[in-house]
Design a protein around this motif. Sequence first.
Motif, PDB file in Angstrom:
ATOM      1  N   GLU A 214       0.816  -1.227   0.000  1.00 60.11           N
ATOM      2  CA  GLU A 214       0.000   0.000   0.000  1.00 60.11           C
ATOM      3  C   GLU A 214       0.844   1.269   0.000  1.00 60.11           C
ATOM      4  N   ALA A 217      -3.174   5.245   2.609  1.00 57.18           N
ATOM      5  CA  ALA A 217      -4.064   4.660   3.611  1.00 57.18           C
ATOM      6  C   ALA A 217      -5.382   4.282   2.939  1.00 57.18           C
ATOM      7  N   LYS A 276       2.643   5.576   9.500  1.00 58.16           N
ATOM      8  CA  LYS A 276       2.369   4.145   9.457  1.00 58.16           C
ATOM      9  C   LYS A 276       1.601   3.756  10.717  1.00 58.16           C
ATOM     10  N   ASP A 277       0.854   2.678  10.602  1.00 55.16           N
ATOM     11  CA  ASP A 277       0.083   2.139  11.722  1.00 55.16           C
ATOM     12  C   ASP A 277      -0.779   3.206  12.395  1.00 55.16           C
ATOM     13  N   TYR A 301      -9.320   6.970   7.920  1.00 59.31           N
ATOM     14  CA  TYR A 301      -8.073   6.624   7.237  1.00 59.31           C
ATOM     15  C   TYR A 301      -7.365   5.568   8.067  1.00 59.31           C
ATOM     16  N   THR A 303      -4.392   2.337   7.928  1.00 54.77           N
ATOM     17  CA  THR A 303      -3.253   1.818   7.170  1.00 54.77           C
ATOM     18  C   THR A 303      -3.258   0.297   7.048  1.00 54.77           C
ATOM     19  N   ASN A 304      -3.923  -0.367   7.956  1.00 51.45           N
ATOM     20  CA  ASN A 304      -3.863  -1.827   8.023  1.00 51.45           C
ATOM     21  C   ASN A 304      -5.166  -2.433   7.505  1.00 51.45           C
ATOM     22  N   GLN A 369       2.383   5.387   4.666  1.00 55.44           N
ATOM     23  CA  GLN A 369       1.229   5.460   3.772  1.00 55.44           C
ATOM     24  C   GLN A 369       0.608   6.843   3.924  1.00 55.44           C
ATOM     25  N   PRO A 371      -2.171   9.641   3.951  1.00 55.31           N
ATOM     26  CA  PRO A 371      -3.626   9.738   4.088  1.00 55.31           C
ATOM     27  C   PRO A 371      -4.206  10.755   3.101  1.00 55.31           C
TER      28      PRO A 371
END
Length: 434
Positions: A214, A217, A276-277, A301, A303-304, A369, A371
Amino acid sequence: MKKLTFSVLCFISLTLSAQGSNKKEEAVAQSTNNIHQSVQIETDRIFDKLVNIRREFHENPELAGYEKQTQERIKQYLLDLGLEVKTGGYGYSVVGILKGDQKGKKIVWRSDMDALPNDYPDPEVFKSKIKGIQHGCGHDIHMAVGLGIAEVLSKNKKSLKGTVYFIFQPEEETFKGAKEMLDKGLLSIINPDEIYGLHVTAIPVGQIMVKPNEMFAYQKKIRIQLKNGLSEDETKGLTKKISNFLYRIQPEAKPWELQSIIDSKIGLANPDTIFKDYLFMDGKFTAYSKNNESFFETYLYETNSSNLDKIIPGVQKIIEDNGYKDKLLSVSFVQGNPTVINDEKLTKSATEILQNLYGKNTIAIDYGQVPFFNDDFSYFQQKIAGVYFFLGGSNFEKGVIAMNHSPNFQVDEESIRTGVRSFSSLLIERLNRN
């Protein structure tokens, strides 16, 4: 003359074979070097022309669905290069076809075409001539790079093993063009093996950034539907608890502050990036009533991808646990586009190729990632293995900041040279590998 023993003959044979193999490898290496030297020379030769056409696009922007003049300009440019050109597939799309002198793989390079509806301050001398419409996202740069790659590769046609398709795609900003092109049968015409594309953004000019999987997000719009009857205080208390549930970030991090993507300590290029995360809402809930029902909506938004299925049950549980089970009508995602996901194998290959050819600093590894943004290039990737790159457009010494969709958005045009040179070489290498 002394008679040679069998073992000596074998040794001589192996030695000659090894020498022949080495010479062959040296010849291949020299040929490769010559091709990429040609790419650099040709890129420099056409650079000023590409800058001019970029400025032409910038001065004459067209919104999604109205890219008529843009289509004509691209079509004629590709025809002048000797490419086969197809239009009429969907909207104002253009597909240029460049066949190498030898058979091989089929690869796509995609460029988006549409401009934005805004009237932000534009620092360029060559401002938009159309009030309320601007190339404030950099698609003018993308088209110039795409045309430049087409021209460089057409000049190196004899070295190409396969076919390159140049897709100039309309209606990216409305997240419509890629899907519509596919739905209208694009792949029945071109049937490619790989696809590549880019987006200019605020990282430094001369730099390319990429990561596997990815790039952005996941964006989802969530809607909560309740029977009317909550007081203002009840509504405030419930939405606050839901907001707290929809919030996961690193300590002190603010991933919604996009200017931080270029920060050396917390930006995308740092393994400890704040991008991230995370999970967060885009502002507060929008609340409205209709037919004796209350609605609460917001954009999320995340990321995972594995967390996405947990969001709706989690929100439902909060509502029920706070005594509003009888008022709950529904919780659902009412909007959510696919996100750009880079093929791991191709991303690794592309990174190695570009670093080997143009130095390790050419590619910056993306550790996060982004957003808010996304790209309908993701629809192509659902059908074709591909890689999407960020192309640096900022020049901080000159005060040029390529922060997309922002006032005073500006791009250092040297990014065109970087894009054409680097990705022409990448496509040649990918075509010429089995």
